[in-house]
Write an enzyme that holds these catalytic residues in place. Structure first.
Site, PDB file in Angstrom:
ATOM      1  N   GLU A  51       7.620  96.422  75.128  1.00  0.00           N
ATOM      2  CA  GLU A  51       9.076  96.221  75.204  1.00  0.00           C
ATOM      3  C   GLU A  51       9.424  94.923  75.924  1.00  0.00           C
ATOM      4  OE1 GLU A  51      11.849  97.954  74.075  1.00  0.00           O
ATOM      5  OE2 GLU A  51      10.361  98.919  72.823  1.00  0.00           O
ATOM      6  N   CYS A 215      21.520  97.033  51.881  1.00  0.00           N
ATOM      7  CA  CYS A 215      22.261  98.298  51.912  1.00  0.00           C
ATOM      8  C   CYS A 215      21.823  99.270  50.820  1.00  0.00           C
ATOM      9  CB  CYS A 215      23.758  98.031  51.798  1.00  0.00           C
ATOM     10  SG  CYS A 215      24.367  96.993  53.138  1.00  0.00           S
ATOM     11  N   CYS A 218      19.073 101.450  52.024  1.00  0.00           N
ATOM     12  CA  CYS A 218      19.248 101.973  53.389  1.00  0.00           C
ATOM     13  C   CYS A 218      19.501 103.489  53.361  1.00  0.00           C
ATOM     14  CB  CYS A 218      20.424 101.260  54.046  1.00  0.00           C
ATOM     15  SG  CYS A 218      20.785 101.890  55.699  1.00  0.00           S
ATOM     16  N   CYS A 224      27.719 104.605  55.702  1.00  0.00           N
ATOM     17  CA  CYS A 224      27.918 103.392  56.515  1.00  0.00           C
ATOM     18  C   CYS A 224      29.319 102.814  56.316  1.00  0.00           C
ATOM     19  CB  CYS A 224      26.849 102.365  56.159  1.00  0.00           C
ATOM     20  SG  CYS A 224      27.086 100.807  57.024  1.00  0.00           S
TER      21      CYS A 224
END
Ligand code: SF4
Length: 365
Positions: A51, A215, A218, A224
């Site tokens: 991270e 999209c 997705c 969305c």
């Protein structure tokens, strides 16, 4: 069209719960990334290391560094016991060196304050150096199944879009509202937090990218808000731009019998704690240091631009190969007065010194 209110955002989040999380978990398990060496582990040391390295650095760059770090420092005890110089040397090239210094301080705090075991809650993790809310959430979600959302730049983009959050994220209360909505859509099913968290990262890195989000493929396509409104790239809304500045420096590249003169930067500022060629703010000071005779022998090297988050830094290297021991000794005395940490370092040994990436490129070709 009027802007969305925080209450409306929360309502929107509740409407897509639990579908949003279930779809993301299923998509991550099927289509997400599974090949990265820090994935699928519940070891907080590895998750934390990855991270920190991934902040402001691409995955492809981090891979090699991650492996080398683990080889050299296999656990938090080994990292805590290492000299800071060794950590900076291994970090060299990753940039943003405050991350490396905090990494080292954090490892020492885990060992001295927590008996070498990372705390299990995101709240306790945040008390450690260099661990902010998103990193602590990632460690707690991946390793300890805590129901807490990560909130890095990618996640802000993904969640702003799916929930249609059109308020300016430069404003703290708007960012806070998004975080509360992020908490509301978390999966409730036990054991789903690691896949969900990874899913947020994967979606942001592969489908819901800044430009031209994919999209059609997705998992959230039909829920969305940004896609429904027809302009996903408008999200996230962020108006405050980072103020950039410029700086110009001259680097004195002295070479003496296959050695170069390096000095250590102070503990604060850009390149803090790293080893560099002497840095001067103007050419006159550099020439005054050398005197006319040596100044005439200088070989100017091409000016380079080093781009930092907030700064364009122009570097002008000036090379001088010394052939006289007395001259080398005189310059050494003058430079030591400027920075007592300076020393001659064999060129063949530069790999073992923590140099900033542009200097390593310059000195090692
Ligand atoms: S549908 Fe498009 S804009 Fe919405 S989350 Fe998916 S990729 Fe992003």
């Amino acid at each position: 069209m009027s802007a969305t209110s925080p209450a409306r955002l929360l309502q929107q989040a509740q409407q897509v719960t639990p579908v949003l999380a279930e779809r993301l978990v299923a998509w991550q398990r099927q289509e997400g990334r599974h090949h990265l060496p820090w994935q699928g582990v519940r070891d907080p040391y590895r998750v934390w290391l990855s991270e920190i390295m991934l902040q402001q650095t691409q995955v492809s760059t981090v891979l090699g560094y991650f492996e080398r770090f683990l080889q050299r420092f296999p656990d938090v005890q080994a990292l805590a016991a290492a000299p800071l110089d060794d950590v900076l040397t291994l970090w060299s090239g990753l940039g943003y060196y405050s991350r490396a210094r905090n990494l080292h301080r954090c490892a020492q705090a885990v060992v001295s304050q927590h008996g070498g075991v990372f705390p299990r809650s995101s709240e306790a993790l945040q008390s450690l150096p260099g661990i902010g809310p998103s990193t602590s959430a990632a460690i707690a979600a991946f390793c300890f199944d805590e129901r807490i959302s990560i909130m890095d730049g990618n996640v802000k983009r993904v969640l702003s879009r799916v929930l249609g959050w059109d308020q300016d994220l430069s404003v703290k209360t708007h960012e806070r509202a998004l975080w509360e909505a992020a908490q509301a859509v978390l999966p409730a099913r036990e054991g789903d937090m690691p896949s969900y968290t990874q899913g947020l990262m994967d979606l942001g890195a592969t489908l819901c990218t800044q430009r031209k989000p994919a999209c059609l493929t997705c998992p959230w396509s039909d829920i969305c808000q940004a896609r429904v409104k027809g302009d996903p790239e408008r999200y996230p809304v962020k108006t405050r731009k980072l103020k950039r500045s410029e700086r110009e420096s001259w680097l004195l590249w002295l070479q003496w019998q296959d050695q170069v003169w390096l000095q250590q930067m102070p503990d604060k500022g850009v390149w803090a704690g790293l080893w560099t060629l002497p840095l001067l703010d103007d050419e006159q000071t550099l020439m005054a240091l050398l005197g006319d005779k040596l100044g005439a022998l200088i070989e100017p090297q091409p000016r380079t631009k080093h781009v930092l988050t907030h700064l364009d830094w122009y570097l002008n290297p000036r090379r001088l190969v010394l052939g006289d021991a007395a001259v080398a000794a005189r310059l050494q005395r003058s430079l030591t007065e400027m920075a007592s940490s300076g020393r001659w370092v064999p060129v063949a040994d530069l790999d073992n010194w923590g140099l900033p990436a542009p200097l390593r490129r310059l000195l090692q070709g």
